[in-house]
Design a protein around this motif. Structure first.
Motif, PDB file in Angstrom:
ATOM      1  N   LEU A  43      -4.834  -4.212  11.455  1.00  0.00           N
ATOM      2  CA  LEU A  43      -3.766  -3.290  11.049  1.00  0.00           C
ATOM      3  C   LEU A  43      -3.827  -3.003   9.552  1.00  0.00           C
ATOM      4  CD1 LEU A  43      -0.710  -4.511  13.122  1.00  0.00           C
ATOM      5  CD2 LEU A  43      -1.861  -2.308  13.271  1.00  0.00           C
ATOM      6  N   LEU A  44      -4.122  -4.058   8.784  1.00  0.00           N
ATOM      7  CA  LEU A  44      -4.222  -3.878   7.339  1.00  0.00           C
ATOM      8  C   LEU A  44      -5.363  -2.950   6.986  1.00  0.00           C
ATOM      9  CD1 LEU A  44      -3.552  -7.290   5.638  1.00  0.00           C
ATOM     10  CD2 LEU A  44      -2.114  -5.308   5.874  1.00  0.00           C
ATOM     11  N   GLY A  45      -6.497  -3.176   7.666  1.00  0.00           N
ATOM     12  CA  GLY A  45      -7.646  -2.319   7.422  1.00  0.00           C
ATOM     13  C   GLY A  45      -7.299  -0.867   7.685  1.00  0.00           C
TER      14      GLY A  45
ATOM     15  N   ALA B 110      -3.073   9.240  -6.531  1.00  0.00           N
ATOM     16  CA  ALA B 110      -1.898   8.977  -7.360  1.00  0.00           C
ATOM     17  C   ALA B 110      -2.306   8.410  -8.710  1.00  0.00           C
ATOM     18  CB  ALA B 110      -0.956   8.011  -6.639  1.00  0.00           C
TER      19      ALA B 110
ATOM     20  N   TYR C 221      -8.214  -5.697   0.247  1.00  0.00           N
ATOM     21  CA  TYR C 221      -6.868  -5.478   0.760  1.00  0.00           C
ATOM     22  C   TYR C 221      -6.340  -6.664   1.543  1.00  0.00           C
ATOM     23  CZ  TYR C 221      -9.423  -4.141   5.018  1.00  0.00           C
ATOM     24  OH  TYR C 221     -10.250  -4.131   6.104  1.00  0.00           O
ATOM     25  N   LEU C 222      -7.229  -7.608   1.886  1.00  0.00           N
ATOM     26  CA  LEU C 222      -6.764  -8.808   2.601  1.00  0.00           C
ATOM     27  C   LEU C 222      -6.291  -9.890   1.640  1.00  0.00           C
ATOM     28  CD1 LEU C 222      -9.411  -9.176   5.436  1.00  0.00           C
ATOM     29  CD2 LEU C 222      -7.074  -8.371   5.640  1.00  0.00           C
TER      30      LEU C 222
ATOM     31  N   THR D  50      -4.298   4.835   3.371  1.00  0.00           N
ATOM     32  CA  THR D  50      -3.615   5.037   2.085  1.00  0.00           C
ATOM     33  C   THR D  50      -4.550   5.056   0.887  1.00  0.00           C
ATOM     34  OG1 THR D  50      -3.197   2.667   1.999  1.00  0.00           O
ATOM     35  CG2 THR D  50      -1.390   4.068   2.777  1.00  0.00           C
ATOM     36  N   LYS D  51      -5.826   4.650   1.066  1.00  0.00           N
ATOM     37  CA  LYS D  51      -6.625   4.452  -0.147  1.00  0.00           C
ATOM     38  C   LYS D  51      -6.875   5.759  -0.897  1.00  0.00           C
ATOM     39  CE  LYS D  51     -11.368   4.474   1.548  1.00  0.00           C
ATOM     40  NZ  LYS D  51     -12.523   3.670   1.911  1.00  0.00           N
TER      41      LYS D  51
ATOM     42  N   THR E  35      -4.242   0.548   7.623  1.00  0.00           N
ATOM     43  CA  THR E  35      -3.350   1.059   6.570  1.00  0.00           C
ATOM     44  C   THR E  35      -4.133   1.338   5.299  1.00  0.00           C
ATOM     45  OG1 THR E  35      -1.945  -0.694   7.396  1.00  0.00           O
ATOM     46  CG2 THR E  35      -1.038   0.702   5.684  1.00  0.00           C
ATOM     47  N   TYR E  36      -5.067   0.424   4.997  1.00  0.00           N
ATOM     48  CA  TYR E  36      -5.862   0.588   3.782  1.00  0.00           C
ATOM     49  C   TYR E  36      -6.650   1.887   3.830  1.00  0.00           C
ATOM     50  CZ  TYR E  36      -9.605  -0.295   0.423  1.00  0.00           C
ATOM     51  OH  TYR E  36     -10.510  -0.194  -0.606  1.00  0.00           O
TER      52      TYR E  36
ATOM     53  N   ILE F  28      -4.844   8.357  -0.936  1.00  0.00           N
ATOM     54  CA  ILE F  28      -3.584   8.737  -1.580  1.00  0.00           C
ATOM     55  C   ILE F  28      -3.369   7.902  -2.836  1.00  0.00           C
ATOM     56  CG2 ILE F  28      -1.114   9.088  -1.201  1.00  0.00           C
ATOM     57  CD1 ILE F  28      -1.699   8.970   1.807  1.00  0.00           C
ATOM     58  N   ILE F  29      -3.697   6.572  -2.730  1.00  0.00           N
ATOM     59  CA  ILE F  29      -3.527   5.708  -3.899  1.00  0.00           C
ATOM     60  C   ILE F  29      -4.449   6.162  -5.026  1.00  0.00           C
ATOM     61  CG2 ILE F  29      -3.860   3.353  -4.764  1.00  0.00           C
ATOM     62  CD1 ILE F  29      -2.965   2.347  -2.026  1.00  0.00           C
TER      63      ILE F  29
ATOM     64  N   SER G 241      -3.600  -8.694  12.644  1.00  0.00           N
ATOM     65  CA  SER G 241      -3.024  -8.341  11.346  1.00  0.00           C
ATOM     66  C   SER G 241      -4.072  -7.718  10.445  1.00  0.00           C
ATOM     67  CB  SER G 241      -2.446  -9.575  10.654  1.00  0.00           C
ATOM     68  OG  SER G 241      -1.603 -10.261  11.509  1.00  0.00           O
ATOM     69  N   SER G 242      -5.262  -8.351  10.397  1.00  0.00           N
ATOM     70  CA  SER G 242      -6.325  -7.837   9.526  1.00  0.00           C
ATOM     71  C   SER G 242      -6.711  -6.429   9.936  1.00  0.00           C
ATOM     72  CB  SER G 242      -7.554  -8.735   9.582  1.00  0.00           C
ATOM     73  OG  SER G 242      -7.177 -10.056   9.353  1.00  0.00           O
TER      74      SER G 242
ATOM     75  N   PHE H  35       0.835  -1.217   0.000  1.00  0.00           N
ATOM     76  CA  PHE H  35       0.000   0.000   0.000  1.00  0.00           C
ATOM     77  C   PHE H  35       0.860   1.252   0.000  1.00  0.00           C
ATOM     78  CE2 PHE H  35      -3.591  -2.509   2.045  1.00  0.00           C
ATOM     79  CZ  PHE H  35      -4.260  -2.603   0.845  1.00  0.00           C
TER      80      PHE H  35
END
Lengths: 237, 198, 168
Positions: free
Chosen positions: C20-22, C35, B71-72, C28-29, C24-25, C31-32, C17-18, A89
């Protein structure tokens, strides 16, 4: 196993020279061959893998007392996959050029045996600081190896060096303006060839002492202890 | 049918996973010493690739995407593959022990094989539907098998003449050089799809 | 208890983990997305110089035309066309003024051979299309040793011209 007198400097330099993951331990061959058509991609892949490696080494070292032995491999994989996705990401958001250059090889850092190998061989036996330093050292070693591969392939195959490095703050790199560079170095065969040459060079310069793995196979693989085939004497034999 | 033929030929010959995409290099170099182990490994890889695609494609399309959880992807896919490999091993051991005896030792190696995770991700990147994904997975597996079987033949010749090779070049370097030459021969297939179908 | 601990630990690690990923997602989504939008806008500005950056999406009704857009500032049109090159998918963006004269062409996505087909990405090749129109689009110098990639590019440009006629 934790040694109170761990020599941190040794841990750090170990991965760069003595146990360079790519050129000495011959691990992580897929990204080494695939993304090194340009020197700058080698740096990008190296740094991305280093970030994952440092993160996973720290977390696994912290959790080494909590994670039960029977499920340690799935736990490591989950931790590594989480870090890989986070790095993915961040790269997508801030360096989209690199994301398109690395393509599928970015998520595939998950199955890079360097990372699982270090988790199994080092992080779950050592303290957090040593594990983090090990991650830095191995990451730098990996990056240097990829950068060398990329430099040789880009120079010979395209007559340029460090092109496309705008995201690193380097404008255009070097362009030799060759009329007909040796394109095969950029293609798949060039990857195998240059990798073979580099390993042979390390072999020659160290008079054959450096290379730990004389052959490919489970015995030399760091993840071998994670792999039940190795215990059964399977794999290569 | 034409689309399937294009996908199949591309996967087996043109975009060969090992020799042009550099996926699954570890087993390609590690398990290719003998013809029977090369064949056994590639059968196991093809089998797991097909099953992994059959499991990951619907899960991604019907669970992760609608719930906005794409995202997973990486974490879910690698867990599915790991679980699948375990499950196959248990099932084979129980119901088809003869097959387990032949393939069992290769299965644990497959969890961390980038070709398997790679094919499940690439199927989605390419935007293939379910049937196309299955064709691509099986084709990629067959391409892996072709490369493994051919290379095991090359390797037996290389290994037989080890004493004629300079010392620093023995072992891994000469194997990689042989792989480079195999890879050159596969480059001859690029453009075959265009020639056959356009 | 002995059996439960591994399962609990693994589940917990998965959940954390999930989560944390959520996180980050979520962070950043945007910004992504920004971009990606920036990349498209840059490409559009490159093929259609003088565009206002404010585009209206059109439908050309052609399967291989991924995107057709009209500049609301009146500078012209932009088309994104997909074809297949030597190594697979081949996507070209073409800009045209209101008369259908090509103002720029850019290779967005390709899997061509580095050093051969990939040269169709370079300005030496793509700048040849500037100033041409539907009838003269094929009249460019192909890259030696990369006929398939060069023809794929020309086909894309021609398809863009057809799309231009369709949306006119």
């Amino acid at each position: 196993m934790s040694n109170p007198k761990t020599n941190y400097l040794k841990v750090l330099t170990n991965g760069i020279l003595k146990e360079n993951p790519t050129l000495v331990l011959i691990l992580g061959t897929c990204p080494t061959l695939a993304v090194t058509t340009m020197a700058v991609n080698g740096i990008g892949m190296g740094v991305a893998a280093m970030a994952v490696l440092i993160g996973s080494n720290i977390v696994i070292s912290l959790l080494k007392k909590i994670i039960p032995d029977s499920v340690r491999i799935p736990c490591y994989i989950v931790v590594i996959a989480a870090f890989v996705t986070i790095v993915q990401f961040l790269v997508k958001a801030y360096v989209p050029v690199l994301d398109s250059a690395l393509g599928v090889y970015l998520p595939l850092i998950v199955v890079n045996c360097i990372i699982l190998g270090r988790a199994e061989m080092f992080a779950n036996k050592n303290n957090v600081v040593a594990s983090a330093l090990d991650g830095v050292g191995m990451g730098i070693g990996f990056t240097i190896a990829l950068f060398c591969m990329g430099t040789i392939r880009e120079l010979a195959g395209n007559g340029t060096w460090m092109s496309g490095a705008a995201w690193l703050g380097i404008a255009n790199g070097i362009n030799l303006h060759w009329d007909s560079p040796i394109i095969v170095f950029l293609l798949a065969p060039g990857g195998f060839l240059v990798f073979g040459f580099l390993i042979a060079a390390v072999n020659y310069l160290t008079k054959g002492k450096a290379i730990k793995k004389k052959e490919f196979g489970c015995a030399g693989c760091l993840a071998a202890s994670a792999c039940s085939a190795a215990q059964k004497g399977g794999c290569n034999e | 049918m034409k689309e399937f033929a294009i996908i199949l030929i591309s996967a087996v010959l043109v975009n060969n996973y090992v020799l042009s995409k550099f996926l699954g290099i570890c087993p390609f170099l590690g398990v290719s010493k003998k013809l029977d182990s090369a064949f056994g490994m590639s059968v196991a890889v093809t089998f797991v690739m097909a099953l992994a695609t059959a499991a990951t494609w619907p899960i991604y399309m019907y669970i992760l995407v609608p719930k906005d959880l794409s995202y997973l992807q990486t974490i879910v896919f690698i867990l599915i593959i790991a679980a699948l490999v375990q499950f196959i091993e248990i099932a084979l051991k129980k119901y088809i022990p003869s097959l387990h005896a032949a393939l069992g030792i290769y299965l644990p190696l497959i969890t961390t094989n980038c070709a398997v995770l790679g094919v499940t991700i690439l199927n989605l990147d390419e935007g293939y539907n379910f049937v196309e994904s299955m064709v691509n997975s099986i084709g990629s597996g067959l391409g892996f098998m072709l490369a493994m079987v051919l290379f095991s033949g090359v390797r037996s010749r290389v290994d037989a003449s080890t004493d004629k090779i300079p010392k620093a070049y023995q072992g891994i370097p000469i194997t990689l050089t042989a792989a480079a030459i195999c890879s050159v021969s596969f480059m001859g297939f690029t453009g075959i799809v265009d020639g056959l179908f356009h | 208890m002995k059996l439960a601990k591994p399962i609990i630990v693994l589940t917990l690690i998965c959940l954390i983990s999930s989560a944390l990923l959520g996180l980050t997602y979520e962070k950043t989504k945007d910004i992504i997305a920004a971009a990606e939008l920036q990349a498209t806008n840059d490409a559009m500005a490159e093929v259609l110089p003088g565009s206002s950056g404010d585009f209206e999406q059109l439908d050309a009704g052609m399967e291989n035309v991924l995107m057709a857009a009209k500049d609301n500032g009146g500078a012209g049109y932009v088309f994104q066309v997909e074809d297949s090159g030597y190594g697979g998918a081949y996507v070209v963006m073409v800009g045209m003024d209101n008369e259908g004269t090509i103002t720029g062409a850019k290779l967005l996505e390709h899997n061509e051979t580095p050093g051969l087909g990939a040269k169709t990405e370079g300005a030496d090749f793509t700048s040849q299309f500037i100033g041409k129109n539907q009838s003269s689009a094929a009249d460019v110098d192909m890259i030696t040793g990369a006929t398939i990639s060069s023809s794929a590019f020309i086909r894309c440009v021609e398809a863009a011209c057809e799309a231009f006629n369709a949306v006119q």
